[in-house]
Scaffold this active site. Structure first.
Site, mmCIF file in Angstrom:
data_model
loop_
_atom_site.group_PDB
_atom_site.id
_atom_site.type_symbol
_atom_site.label_atom_id
_atom_site.label_comp_id
_atom_site.label_asym_id
_atom_site.label_seq_id
_atom_site.Cartn_x
_atom_site.Cartn_y
_atom_site.Cartn_z
ATOM 1 N N SER A 179 16.545 44.028 -6.584
ATOM 2 C CA SER A 179 16.381 43.107 -7.096
ATOM 3 C C SER A 179 15.451 42.595 -5.923
ATOM 4 O O SER A 179 15.320 42.522 -4.701
ATOM 5 C CB SER A 179 17.414 42.637 -7.318
ATOM 6 O OG SER A 179 17.805 41.363 -7.981
ATOM 7 N N ASP A 180 14.635 41.360 -6.801
ATOM 8 C CA ASP A 180 13.923 40.083 -6.014
ATOM 9 C C ASP A 180 13.408 38.780 -6.779
ATOM 10 O O ASP A 180 14.392 39.268 -7.697
ATOM 11 C CB ASP A 180 12.766 41.268 -6.130
ATOM 12 C CG ASP A 180 11.563 40.256 -4.496
ATOM 13 O OD1 ASP A 180 11.674 40.344 -3.482
ATOM 14 O OD2 ASP A 180 10.983 39.304 -5.372
ATOM 15 N N GLN A 181 13.638 37.887 -6.116
ATOM 16 C CA GLN A 181 13.688 36.419 -6.607
ATOM 17 C C GLN A 181 12.297 35.833 -5.655
ATOM 18 O O GLN A 181 12.395 35.847 -4.661
ATOM 19 C CB GLN A 181 15.083 35.725 -6.472
ATOM 20 C CG GLN A 181 15.178 34.518 -7.066
ATOM 21 C CD GLN A 181 16.209 33.926 -6.546
ATOM 22 O OE1 GLN A 181 16.529 33.271 -5.558
ATOM 23 N NE2 GLN A 181 17.003 33.602 -7.113
ATOM 24 N N GLY A 198 13.837 39.047 -10.140
ATOM 25 C CA GLY A 198 13.404 40.525 -11.029
ATOM 26 C C GLY A 198 14.750 41.709 -11.021
ATOM 27 O O GLY A 198 15.985 41.133 -9.723
#
EC number: 3.6.1.-
Length: 192
Positions: free
Chosen positions: A68-70, A105
């Protein structure tokens, strides 16, 4: 069920994943998180989420790996983690009275089959008008230096919001659980 691996060192993501009551381990992926020229914010979070999951596939060859990424987007510009109180104060000044969209994401990689599911989950925060003293008090009280957008939605940061808009509030904290459950169900994982 294959074991779950959370490709993250984020305590916020670990806390969120515990809500699903599934056993998991977390490991920190070592990837280059640089923004590429011409890459949109959505493309960036999708790529980084997948890269984080793929980075751990070799170490965990029979697992489901979650990446995950933000990023936060304000006026078309990507806001990163502030890392310093001065930058956090500036980000909140810039966001005052405006809307910031958080793009999170999410990737779920079955490292045995190499099947990967990737999504981008948006969530918008509409900020109150914030005066300088309120911004400074908030940054001093909560020290949101490791958070995109310079606030912690799971804490006092919610006091900065006028309203929010989106399908999954957990995406704001960094791991969209509703979409993750969809992905896990696709992989045959039974969730209580």
């Amino acid at each position: 069920m294959p074991d779950l691996i959370l490709a993250s060192s984020s305590p916020y993501r670990r806390e969120l994943l515990t809500r699903l009551r599934l056993p998991f381990e977390s490991a920190s992926p070592d990837i280059d998180e640089s923004h590429r020229a011409g890459e949109s914010a959505e493309e960036l979070v999708r790529r980084l989420s997948a890269s984080k999951a793929e980075a751990l596939a070799g170490r965990y060859p029979q697992h489901l790996v979650i990446g995950s990424d933000q990023v936060a987007v304000l006026d078309g510009n990507i806001l990163g983690k502030p890392h310093t109180p001065e930058r956090a104060i500036q980000q909140l000044r810039d966001a005052s009275g405006k809307s910031v969209t958080f793009l999170t994401g999410l990737a779920l990689l079955n490292s045995a089959s190499r099947r990967i599911q990737v999504a981008c989950v948006p969530f918008t925060v509409h900020f109150r008008h914030l005066d300088e003293s309120r911004i400074r008090r908030y940054v001093e009280a909560e020290r949101p230096l490791d958070c995109a957008g310079s606030f912690k939605a799971e804490g006092l940061g919610v006091s900065l919001f006028r309203s929010t808009e989106g399908e999954d509030a957990t995406s704001l904290v960094g791991l969209p659980l509703i979409r993750l459950v969809d992905m896990l169900l696709e992989e045959g994982v039974e969730i209580p």
